[in-house]
Scaffold this motif. Structure first.
Motif, PDB file in Angstrom:
ATOM      1  N   ASN A   1     119.408 -91.222 -33.459  1.00 25.97           N
ATOM      2  CA  ASN A   1     119.625 -92.576 -33.981  1.00 25.97           C
ATOM      3  C   ASN A   1     120.662 -92.578 -35.089  1.00 25.97           C
ATOM      4  OD1 ASN A   1     116.403 -94.338 -33.989  1.00 25.97           O
ATOM      5  ND2 ASN A   1     117.783 -93.856 -32.341  1.00 25.97           N
TER       6      ASN A   1
ATOM      7  N   ILE B   1     121.195 -94.095 -38.495  1.00 26.93           N
ATOM      8  CA  ILE B   1     120.189 -94.575 -39.455  1.00 26.93           C
ATOM      9  C   ILE B   1     120.877 -95.303 -40.608  1.00 26.93           C
ATOM     10  CG2 ILE B   1     118.428 -93.873 -41.126  1.00 26.93           C
ATOM     11  CD1 ILE B   1     117.816 -91.498 -39.302  1.00 26.93           C
TER      12      ILE B   1
ATOM     13  N   LYS C   1     119.825 -97.086 -44.319  1.00 29.81           N
ATOM     14  CA  LYS C   1     118.748 -97.186 -45.309  1.00 29.81           C
ATOM     15  C   LYS C   1     119.176 -98.088 -46.461  1.00 29.81           C
ATOM     16  CE  LYS C   1     115.983 -94.403 -48.515  1.00 29.81           C
ATOM     17  NZ  LYS C   1     115.727 -93.033 -49.039  1.00 29.81           N
TER      18      LYS C   1
ATOM     19  N   LYS D   1     114.234 -97.867 -44.058  1.00 26.70           N
ATOM     20  CA  LYS D   1     115.109 -97.062 -43.206  1.00 26.70           C
ATOM     21  C   LYS D   1     115.001 -97.603 -41.783  1.00 26.70           C
ATOM     22  CE  LYS D   1     114.917 -92.567 -43.802  1.00 26.70           C
ATOM     23  NZ  LYS D   1     114.467 -91.151 -43.685  1.00 26.70           N
ATOM     24  N   TYR D   2     116.154 -97.792 -41.135  1.00 29.08           N
ATOM     25  CA  TYR D   2     116.178 -98.414 -39.813  1.00 29.08           C
ATOM     26  C   TYR D   2     117.029 -97.623 -38.824  1.00 29.08           C
ATOM     27  CZ  TYR D   2     114.319-102.403 -42.369  1.00 29.08           C
ATOM     28  OH  TYR D   2     113.546-103.215 -43.154  1.00 29.08           O
ATOM     29  N   GLY D   3     116.569 -97.597 -37.571  1.00 28.39           N
ATOM     30  CA  GLY D   3     117.420 -97.148 -36.493  1.00 28.39           C
ATOM     31  C   GLY D   3     118.394 -98.278 -36.174  1.00 28.39           C
TER      32      GLY D   3
ATOM     33  N   HIS E   1     113.264 -95.218 -36.396  1.00 31.77           N
ATOM     34  CA  HIS E   1     114.510 -94.577 -36.820  1.00 31.77           C
ATOM     35  C   HIS E   1     114.538 -93.079 -36.510  1.00 31.77           C
ATOM     36  CE1 HIS E   1     112.343 -92.819 -40.206  1.00 31.77           C
ATOM     37  NE2 HIS E   1     111.842 -94.024 -40.440  1.00 31.77           N
TER      38      HIS E   1
END
Length: 367
Positions: free
Chosen positions: A88, A90, A92, A108-110, A129
């Motif tokens: 992924n 990422i 953040k 935190k995100y994919g 993520h």
């Protein structure tokens, strides 16, 4: 018999400490890992991704298909692009933000993108993520989707994320690859974030220093914070705590807060108290502030008070010159500026005074 026993023991120990056969060496990747970051106010934004190269390939609509696609692996029936290579991509955020005006919580995100043929794209921020690419993408994990317009740019061989602009409250992050750029704006409510951080910091060592309470009150005053809370902070700096001390600085902050709250009589009384503690330069600067606010007569009172308490020093003559200039009495202003020129402490100060003398001689206000 004893030798056989020791041999068997050695063999068991060897097997117990031998590395597993699944261990792999760390070797360079074809798409190298990268990370970029940007601070907005006190909020940090990080992007961690892998960087494939164009390598003479057709990218958009081919290597990166348009729309959602079945990638032929994993659990996802339809997948967006992973917005990079390998794991992924990422993103953040250490505090809450807005993406193209849409709210997104800290975390935190994919990061995935649906690239479209009509020069638009849909950005996807997923709470998952830790997956590999988009093979296990599940729309149920989407936290935010935002539509943006893509742009045509000069050739970028390696996929690159960069912060292409930044100001006090926002930044624009862009993915650039081949001849396409996908930019999106990230906004931060900086005053809200900063004031919330003060409250947390005051629970630790920062809460034991008077200057920190003054700084917090002053920030709230000038950045739309809760004025009643700010008044409590500055009152704590002035009295009631083991670190409290009444100073010109904190009394001036309190006066400004009271004035903004509409409690003008109290503000004036507090400022009168502050002036008793001010240095010649602090009082001079307050007079200049009053001129900036259009309070010329009050400024003149302050400059005269400074002259009374600090006789014949160069700042008081400089202040009287500014005061009389603001009132349109240029001859008197010139008299005091010439005195200031005589006892200015250095060439830089003399130069500033001389420049203002020349302005007055031409009939121009020096404020």
């Amino acid at each position: 018999m004893k030798i056989k026993y020791l041999s068997l023991l050695f063999l068991c120990l060897t097997l117990s400490f031998s590395p597993t056969i699944s261990a792999q060496l760390d070797v360079p990747r074809g798409s190298q890992k990268a990370m970029v970051s940007q601070r907005v106010g006190i909020t940090d934004i990080y992007v961690k991704y892998s960087r494939p190269s164009v390598n003479d390939r057709e990218i958009w609509g081919k290597l990166v298909p348009y729309g959602m696609n079945n990638l032929g692996f994993g659990t996802a029936k339809e997948s967006p692009w992973r917005a990079g290579a390998n794991e992924n991509t990422i993103i953040k955020f250490t505090d809450d933000v807005k993406i193209e005006g849409e709210a997104l919580k800290a975390g935190k995100y994919g990061f995935h993108i649906i690239v479209k043929e009509d020069n638009t794209a849909t950005l996807i921020f997923s709470k998952d993520h830790s997956a590999w690419g988009s093979y296990f993408y599940d729309p149920a994990n989407d936290v935010l989707r935002v539509d943006v317009t893509t742009e045509t740019v000069s050739h970028t061989e390696l996929l690159t994320y960069s912060f292409i602009s930044a100001d006090a409250t926002s930044t624009t992050l862009a993915l650039q690859w081949e001849k396409k750029q996908i930019p999106f704006k990230i906004e931060v409510d900086v005053p809200t974030v900063v004031l919330a951080s003060f409250k947390e910091e005051f629970k630790g060592q920062s809460g034991f220093q008077r200057q920190n309470w003054e700084q917090a009150a002053n920030y709230a005053l000038n950045n739309g914070g809760d004025l009643k809370e700010a008044l409590g902070w500055v009152n704590g700096a002035i009295s009631g705590q083991f670190f409290s001390q009444k100073t010109y600085n904190n009394l001036q902050i309190k006066s400004q807060i009271l004035s903004k709250l509409g409690r003008e009589d109290e503000a004036v009384a507090v400022m009168d108290d502050a002036l008793k503690l001010g240095t010649v330069f602090q009082v001079h600067q307050y007079g200049r502030t009053l001129i900036g606010q259009g309070k010329k007569d009050k400024a003149m009172e302050i400059f005269k008070l400074n002259a009374k308490n600090n006789k014949d020093t160069w700042p008081v003559h400089y202040g009287l010159g500014r005061g009389y200039s603001a009132l349109g009495n240029y001859p008197k202003a010139l008299t005091h500026l010439k005195k200031a020129l005589e006892n200015a402490p250095n060439e830089a100060s003399k130069g500033r005074v001389q420049a203002n003398i020349e302005k007055l001689e031409k009939g121009t206000d020096i404020n």
